[in-house]
Enzyme design. Structure first.
Site, PDB file in Angstrom:
ATOM      1  N   ARG A 121      15.892   6.768  24.638  1.00  0.00           N
ATOM      2  CA  ARG A 121      15.729   8.107  25.212  1.00  0.00           C
ATOM      3  C   ARG A 121      16.695   9.143  24.606  1.00  0.00           C
ATOM      4  O   ARG A 121      16.992  10.153  25.225  1.00  0.00           O
ATOM      5  CB  ARG A 121      15.864   8.076  26.733  1.00  0.00           C
ATOM      6  CG  ARG A 121      14.767   7.272  27.418  1.00  0.00           C
ATOM      7  CD  ARG A 121      14.751   7.517  28.917  1.00  0.00           C
ATOM      8  NE  ARG A 121      13.629   6.836  29.529  1.00  0.00           N
ATOM      9  CZ  ARG A 121      13.684   5.605  30.053  1.00  0.00           C
ATOM     10  NH1 ARG A 121      14.826   4.941  30.011  1.00  0.00           N
ATOM     11  NH2 ARG A 121      12.628   5.073  30.598  1.00  0.00           N
ATOM     12  N   LYS A 143      12.943  20.771  15.677  1.00  0.00           N
ATOM     13  CA  LYS A 143      11.589  20.238  15.704  1.00  0.00           C
ATOM     14  C   LYS A 143      11.561  18.922  14.945  1.00  0.00           C
ATOM     15  O   LYS A 143      11.963  18.854  13.784  1.00  0.00           O
ATOM     16  CB  LYS A 143      10.604  21.212  15.052  1.00  0.00           C
ATOM     17  CG  LYS A 143      10.161  22.353  15.938  1.00  0.00           C
ATOM     18  CD  LYS A 143       9.059  23.122  15.237  1.00  0.00           C
ATOM     19  CE  LYS A 143       8.510  24.235  16.089  1.00  0.00           C
ATOM     20  NZ  LYS A 143       7.412  24.955  15.396  1.00  0.00           N
ATOM     21  N   GLU A 185       9.338  28.846   1.787  1.00  0.00           N
ATOM     22  CA  GLU A 185       9.847  29.091   3.140  1.00  0.00           C
ATOM     23  C   GLU A 185      10.871  30.227   3.150  1.00  0.00           C
ATOM     24  O   GLU A 185      10.960  30.978   4.134  1.00  0.00           O
ATOM     25  CB  GLU A 185      10.463  27.809   3.714  1.00  0.00           C
ATOM     26  CG  GLU A 185       9.474  26.673   3.934  1.00  0.00           C
ATOM     27  CD  GLU A 185       8.564  26.872   5.147  1.00  0.00           C
ATOM     28  OE1 GLU A 185       8.709  27.901   5.849  1.00  0.00           O
ATOM     29  OE2 GLU A 185       7.702  25.998   5.383  1.00  0.00           O
ATOM     30  N   LYS A 227      16.710  31.738  10.514  1.00  0.00           N
ATOM     31  CA  LYS A 227      16.107  30.652  11.298  1.00  0.00           C
ATOM     32  C   LYS A 227      16.893  30.418  12.579  1.00  0.00           C
ATOM     33  O   LYS A 227      16.312  30.243  13.662  1.00  0.00           O
ATOM     34  CB  LYS A 227      16.057  29.373  10.455  1.00  0.00           C
ATOM     35  CG  LYS A 227      15.437  28.158  11.142  1.00  0.00           C
ATOM     36  CD  LYS A 227      13.943  28.280  11.260  1.00  0.00           C
ATOM     37  CE  LYS A 227      13.311  27.085  11.971  1.00  0.00           C
ATOM     38  NZ  LYS A 227      13.202  25.889  11.114  1.00  0.00           N
ATOM     39  N   GLU A 237       9.550  27.592  21.297  1.00  0.00           N
ATOM     40  CA  GLU A 237       8.384  28.267  20.734  1.00  0.00           C
ATOM     41  C   GLU A 237       7.439  28.807  21.803  1.00  0.00           C
ATOM     42  O   GLU A 237       6.230  28.611  21.765  1.00  0.00           O
ATOM     43  CB  GLU A 237       7.620  27.330  19.784  1.00  0.00           C
ATOM     44  CG  GLU A 237       6.731  28.071  18.796  1.00  0.00           C
ATOM     45  CD  GLU A 237       6.127  27.157  17.747  1.00  0.00           C
ATOM     46  OE1 GLU A 237       4.892  27.020  17.753  1.00  0.00           O
ATOM     47  OE2 GLU A 237       6.886  26.603  16.942  1.00  0.00           O
ATOM     48  N   ARG A 241       9.517  32.443  18.263  1.00  0.00           N
ATOM     49  CA  ARG A 241       9.641  31.346  17.298  1.00  0.00           C
ATOM     50  C   ARG A 241       8.318  31.075  16.596  1.00  0.00           C
ATOM     51  O   ARG A 241       8.293  30.563  15.472  1.00  0.00           O
ATOM     52  CB  ARG A 241      10.170  30.078  17.974  1.00  0.00           C
ATOM     53  CG  ARG A 241      10.428  28.967  16.968  1.00  0.00           C
ATOM     54  CD  ARG A 241      11.281  27.845  17.504  1.00  0.00           C
ATOM     55  NE  ARG A 241      11.486  26.821  16.484  1.00  0.00           N
ATOM     56  CZ  ARG A 241      12.297  25.789  16.603  1.00  0.00           C
ATOM     57  NH1 ARG A 241      13.004  25.628  17.708  1.00  0.00           N
ATOM     58  NH2 ARG A 241      12.420  24.906  15.633  1.00  0.00           N
ATOM     59  N   ASN A 245       5.747  30.442  11.997  1.00  0.00           N
ATOM     60  CA  ASN A 245       4.524  29.772  11.555  1.00  0.00           C
ATOM     61  C   ASN A 245       3.673  30.660  10.644  1.00  0.00           C
ATOM     62  O   ASN A 245       2.517  30.316  10.351  1.00  0.00           O
ATOM     63  CB  ASN A 245       3.695  29.333  12.766  1.00  0.00           C
ATOM     64  CG  ASN A 245       4.361  28.225  13.546  1.00  0.00           C
ATOM     65  OD1 ASN A 245       4.838  27.254  12.968  1.00  0.00           O
ATOM     66  ND2 ASN A 245       4.425  28.372  14.855  1.00  0.00           N
ATOM     67  N   HIS A 248       1.364  29.077   8.183  1.00  0.00           N
ATOM     68  CA  HIS A 248       1.273  27.645   8.459  1.00  0.00           C
ATOM     69  C   HIS A 248      -0.052  27.225   9.095  1.00  0.00           C
ATOM     70  O   HIS A 248      -0.448  26.068   8.966  1.00  0.00           O
ATOM     71  CB  HIS A 248       2.440  27.208   9.359  1.00  0.00           C
ATOM     72  CG  HIS A 248       3.736  27.100   8.621  1.00  0.00           C
ATOM     73  ND1 HIS A 248       4.305  28.165   7.966  1.00  0.00           N
ATOM     74  CD2 HIS A 248       4.579  26.045   8.424  1.00  0.00           C
ATOM     75  CE1 HIS A 248       5.443  27.763   7.403  1.00  0.00           C
ATOM     76  NE2 HIS A 248       5.628  26.494   7.671  1.00  0.00           N
ATOM     77  N   HIS A 252      -1.404  24.060   7.246  1.00  0.00           N
ATOM     78  CA  HIS A 252      -1.615  22.746   7.851  1.00  0.00           C
ATOM     79  C   HIS A 252      -3.058  22.281   7.670  1.00  0.00           C
ATOM     80  O   HIS A 252      -3.311  21.079   7.495  1.00  0.00           O
ATOM     81  CB  HIS A 252      -1.249  22.777   9.329  1.00  0.00           C
ATOM     82  CG  HIS A 252       0.229  22.878   9.566  1.00  0.00           C
ATOM     83  ND1 HIS A 252       0.768  23.154  10.802  1.00  0.00           N
ATOM     84  CD2 HIS A 252       1.288  22.734   8.734  1.00  0.00           C
ATOM     85  CE1 HIS A 252       2.091  23.183  10.704  1.00  0.00           C
ATOM     86  NE2 HIS A 252       2.423  22.930   9.466  1.00  0.00           N
ATOM     87  N   HIS A 265       3.851  20.721   0.985  1.00  0.00           N
ATOM     88  CA  HIS A 265       3.927  21.637   2.122  1.00  0.00           C
ATOM     89  C   HIS A 265       4.270  23.062   1.686  1.00  0.00           C
ATOM     90  O   HIS A 265       3.607  24.022   2.108  1.00  0.00           O
ATOM     91  CB  HIS A 265       4.967  21.140   3.125  1.00  0.00           C
ATOM     92  CG  HIS A 265       5.132  22.047   4.309  1.00  0.00           C
ATOM     93  ND1 HIS A 265       4.117  22.277   5.217  1.00  0.00           N
ATOM     94  CD2 HIS A 265       6.186  22.810   4.716  1.00  0.00           C
ATOM     95  CE1 HIS A 265       4.543  23.128   6.145  1.00  0.00           C
ATOM     96  NE2 HIS A 265       5.784  23.466   5.858  1.00  0.00           N
TER      97      HIS A 265
END
Length: 361
Positions: A121, A143, A185, A227, A237, A241, A245, A248, A252, A265
């Site tokens: 955990r 993330k 990026e 960032k 997000e 935030r 993206n 993206h 994706h 990517h």
């Protein structure tokens, strides 16, 4: 030694940018997460080059180190890889206070971070990004996660590290294609938040590609600050935030339909930014000429501006599996002007199709 601090309500940590810091990994980890045992996980290619430096540093700090490597590439960012790392941790009886370190690019950081978030955990986690893309984006913000056949990063969590250690010297061993992916990026950060960063990149492409230390350090600090500011404002997000993206949603879908690793990517992000900008321009959201300016910089960097893509219907279906879909409506991050973007979920399907056409070879 530039240091950027991310201060969240529940956790604070530093992002340290310093040449040679890889050799200090053990001392830093000992201060942040003292324990008898730790784990060092890296992708195979990174471990072959930099693994011994990190391993020796940890052993010199009196850690008993569990090591394991994972195959390089996006295609190995999977639940199966996660299971193999769980097996390594369990075999050596690592405990809840045993730190786990990720040495490598974004795939490694995301995968190992998910392991750290879920093993017992949650155990202490330290990011050591070794690619430009991971330094300016993937390693900052918490993330973590893996891909499944249905889409990218659909299994994951938010899990903040104890520290991020960035050594600009390791970029000397980075393949030029990977460097270009990281620059995609960086350009994204300029478009969404900083015209000054966009211009800085445009003025310094040769120096960046030559890995001039002062320029690279400046580039890292500028991007990390952007960032970090977004993450501090909106960790999970729920608002701004999502601006990160930009490009993206298209990217994706490109990755999912082309086979992970065929188009990298950063290359997919470059294509996605062009598609999103062209769509915004066609809808009069951003000024005429915006997309040409963006495309010119991406082309100067050496990133693709068109590509052989899957069928448009297949790409549109892949978009619907994106994490940002809400109430079956795709949310797009679109530029209004340099340094400012908005989120729209009311884009007509024909406008999306036209955007795909704009980047099709």
């Amino acid at each position: 030694m530039p240091t950027v601090t991310i201060q969240l309500p529940h956790h604070t940590y530093d992002i340290i940018i310093e040449g040679g810091i890889l050799a200090e990994t053990g001392n830093i980890t000992r201060k942040l997460a003292p324990h008898a045992r730790c784990a060092l996980f890296a992708d195979e290619s990174t471990f072959a080059i930099h693994g011994q430096t990190a391993l020796s540093a940890l052993q010199s700090a009196d850690y008993s180190v569990t090591t394991s490597t994972i195959p390089s590439g996006e295609s190995h960012k999977t639940p199966a890889t996660v299971q193999s790392l769980y097996d390594a941790l369990l075999a050596d009886h690592l405990e809840r206070k045993s730190p786990v370190l990720a040495l490598g690019g974004g795939v490694t950081g995301d995968t190992v971070g998910f392991v750290a978030a879920t093993y017992l955990r949650g155990v202490p986690f330290i990011q050591i990004p070794t690619t430009l893309l991971a330094m300016v984006d993937a390693s900052v913000g918490g993330k973590v996660g893996v891909n499944v056949p249905q889409g990218k990063n659909l299994i994951g969590a938010f899990y903040q590290p104890h520290a991020v250690l960035m050594d600009p010297f390791v970029l000397q061993t980075l393949h030029p294609r990977e460097l270009r992916c990281g620059l995609a990026e960086c350009v994204k950060h300029g478009v969404i938040r900083s015209p000054e960063l966009f211009d800085f990149i445009a003025s310094n492409v040769p120096h960046i590609q030559a890995l001039k230390t002062s320029i690279i350090t400046d580039l890292l600090e500028r991007n990390v600050k952007i960032k970090a500011s977004v993450v501090i404002e909106d960790e999970k997000e729920s608002g701004v935030r999502a601006h990160l993206n930009f490009g993206h949603t298209f990217a994706h879908a490109i990755e999912a339909t082309s086979g992970y690793g065929q188009i990298l990517h950063g290359e997919a992000v470059a294509l996605g930014m062009i598609a999103a900008s062209r769509m915004a321009e066609n809808l009069n959201i951003c000024p005429t000429g915006f997309t040409d300016k963006l495309t010119q910089l991406l082309n100067a960097i050496g990133l693709p501006i068109t590509a052989d893509l899957a069928d448009t219907d297949q790409l549109m279906d892949a978009m619907l599996l994106d994490k940002k879909v809400k109430d079956s409506r795709i949310r797009f991050v679109l530029p209004e002007k340099m340094g400012s973007v908005i989120i729209r979920n009311d884009i007509p399907p024909d406008a999306v199709r036209d955007a795909w056409t704009a980047i099709r070879a």
